[in-house]
Each structure stands twice: as C-alpha cells, then as structure tokens.
Design an enzyme around this catalytic site. Structure first.
Site, PDB file in Angstrom:
ATOM      1  N   HIS A  40      51.856  34.815 -47.476  1.00 59.53           N
ATOM      2  CA  HIS A  40      50.474  34.329 -47.566  1.00 59.53           C
ATOM      3  C   HIS A  40      49.575  35.226 -46.723  1.00 59.53           C
ATOM      4  O   HIS A  40      48.567  35.720 -47.203  1.00 59.53           O
ATOM      5  CB  HIS A  40      50.388  32.856 -47.129  1.00 59.53           C
ATOM      6  N   GLU A  91      42.529  37.889 -48.016  1.00 61.97           N
ATOM      7  CA  GLU A  91      43.326  37.941 -46.786  1.00 61.97           C
ATOM      8  C   GLU A  91      42.887  39.104 -45.892  1.00 61.97           C
ATOM      9  O   GLU A  91      42.830  38.971 -44.666  1.00 61.97           O
ATOM     10  CB  GLU A  91      44.820  38.028 -47.121  1.00 61.97           C
ATOM     11  N   HIS A  95      41.158  37.880 -42.514  1.00 56.15           N
ATOM     12  CA  HIS A  95      42.082  38.012 -41.376  1.00 56.15           C
ATOM     13  C   HIS A  95      42.317  39.461 -40.958  1.00 56.15           C
ATOM     14  O   HIS A  95      42.326  39.775 -39.772  1.00 56.15           O
ATOM     15  CB  HIS A  95      43.421  37.354 -41.722  1.00 56.15           C
TER      16      HIS A  95
END
Ligand code: 5GP
Ligand code: 5GP
Length: 207
Positions: A40, A91, A95
């Site tokens: 993930h 992502e 992040h």
C-alpha cells in the site's frame, strides 16, 4: 496533519491483503498469487501519532522516472481499483514527497519500497505459523502479531475491516530498520480476523 515538511520520525510500511476486498470485488489489476500481500505504501510519521502529507506539491509523480520498476510495481503494488498510476501518484504525492530527506528521488522511493517488500515477506511469516487464508477459520489478531514477531523480531499493527484482515503495518526507523510499533497508534482495533482466500474468478493470471 499539515501540508509542510518539518522532518519526520519514522515510517509505517503498509501492506494489504487483497483477498479481503477482492473476494467481493473484481480487482482487474491484482494477480492471483495465492497467499501474497501487496504494497500500500511507505508513510512518514511523527512519534505523536500524526504525520506530514503532501509535502512538496512541485514534485509531481512521473511514471517515466520508474520505467525500470514498472513490471515489479504492477505485480507487487497493484490497486484493487482500476488505475495503477493513480494509486502510485497518490502515494508519491501524499507520502513520498514527505520522505525526501531519506529518498531524494521518486525512483529511490519506489525502488527501496520494492526492496523492503521482498525482504519482509508477510505471507511467509504467517504461513510458518500455520496462518493461511480460509473461509472458515477465525484467527486471533494476537497470533498474527506473534507470527510476524517470530519471523522478524518486531510487532506490527494489524488492521481489519468488517472482521477481515485488511492491512499489516510494520514500523521502520529512518535507516529502514524495523522496530515494535506503538500499539496505541492502532487505529482500528480487531481482536479476531478472518483471512478470506483470494477469489478464483475475475483476476488476471498469477505471475
Ligand atoms: P485510514 O483511516 O483508512 O486508516 O487511512 C486513510 C489514509 O490516511 C491512509 O491511506 C493514509 O494515507 C493516511 N493514514 C492513516 N493513518 C496513517 C498513519 O499512521 N500515518 C500516515 N503517514 N498516514 C496515515
Ligand atoms: P492513503 O491515503 O495514502 O494511503 O491511500 C489510500 C488512497 O488510495 C485512497 O484514496 C484509495 O482510494 C486509493 N487507493 C487506490 N488503490 C488502492 C488500493 O488498492 N488500496 C487502498 N487501500 N487504497 C487504494
């Protein structure tokens, strides 16, 4: 939460068990690989339980930067929905752009995550403890945690949705060494979990 970078303390390395979602939905991009977790993300966190996000809005995701990784990314970091690129872009932007002091480029971020994923094989750790997908068996979350502890020496966070295993989170320091996650940062408490087998239909052939 803030959209700025004041450094961060550690990483959450998050893998998902696609079987829980994909036994009910089509998941056209997830290969059926038997018992196999997919990535993930790798998320910078603060020790107080909060985290930075979207730290550099000028560093856009660019698939061309990770051409050499695409085969492995498609296999190991698929989305349960329908666009690989949207998931990776999300992502990276949310992040990855907060981890530039550890991974200065998009390529190094994705490459190192793939390497960590190979190194910490969650299904192997669970399998060694006899924890395997089953439509019947209800596992104690504690036993899932212990299986990871026995394989890798650290305690993860185990996440569930609707009584089914959804994700396993490993905590890594900024040198990428695993350590025990702080259980108080657990966000969805599940005492027991089922681990549904991956559906037999709808999925592309395993690689
Ligand atoms: P959920 O509430 O579904 O666990 O998380 C929603 C999203 O919030 C995640 O996909 C992730 O982007 C972010 N998130 C949730 N918990 C954490 C955390 O502990 N650390 C970081 N960095 N992000 C988190
Ligand atoms: P957190 O926000 O960083 O990780 O990421 C979750 C976001 O990515 C959600 O907005 C979700 O819609 C999207 N997403 C795309 N594919 C997937 C997937 O396979 N699993 C999860 N958990 N989220 C996904």
């Amino acid at each position: 939460l803030q959209d700025e970078d004041r450094g961060f303390d550690y990483f959450m390395f998050v893998r998902q068990w696609p079987g829980s979602f994909c036994s009910k939905h089509a998941c056209p991009l997830v290969y059926n690989r038997g018992f196999h977790f997919t990535i993930h993300g790798l998320w910078p966190n603060y020790n107080d339980g909060t985290w930075p996000q979207f730290c550099n809005k000028d560093y856009d995701f660019d698939e061309d930067q990770i051409r050499d990784l695409l085969d492995e990314l498609r296999s190991e970091w698929p989305t349960v929905y329908d666009s690989y690129e949207e998931f990776w872009d999300h992502e990276w932007s949310k992040h990855g752009t907060c981890a530039l002091d550890v991974f200065p480029t998009e390529h190094s971020y994705f490459k190192n995550i793939l390497k960590l994923h190979r190194r910490y094989d969650l299904a192997a750790a669970l399998g060694q403890a006899g924890i395997l997908p089953s439509t019947e068996t209800v596992y104690r979350t504690k036993d899932v945690v212990n299986a990871i502890y026995n394989a890798y020496g650290v305690r993860p966070l185990v996440h569930c949705y609707d009584g089914e295993l959804s994700e396993i989170w490993l905590c890594l320091d900024k040198k990428l060494r695993p350590f025990d996650c702080d259980a108080s940062h657990e966000r969805n408490d599940c005492q027991k979990v089922k681990i549904p087998p991956f559906g037999k239909t709808h999925h592309p052939e395993g690689q």
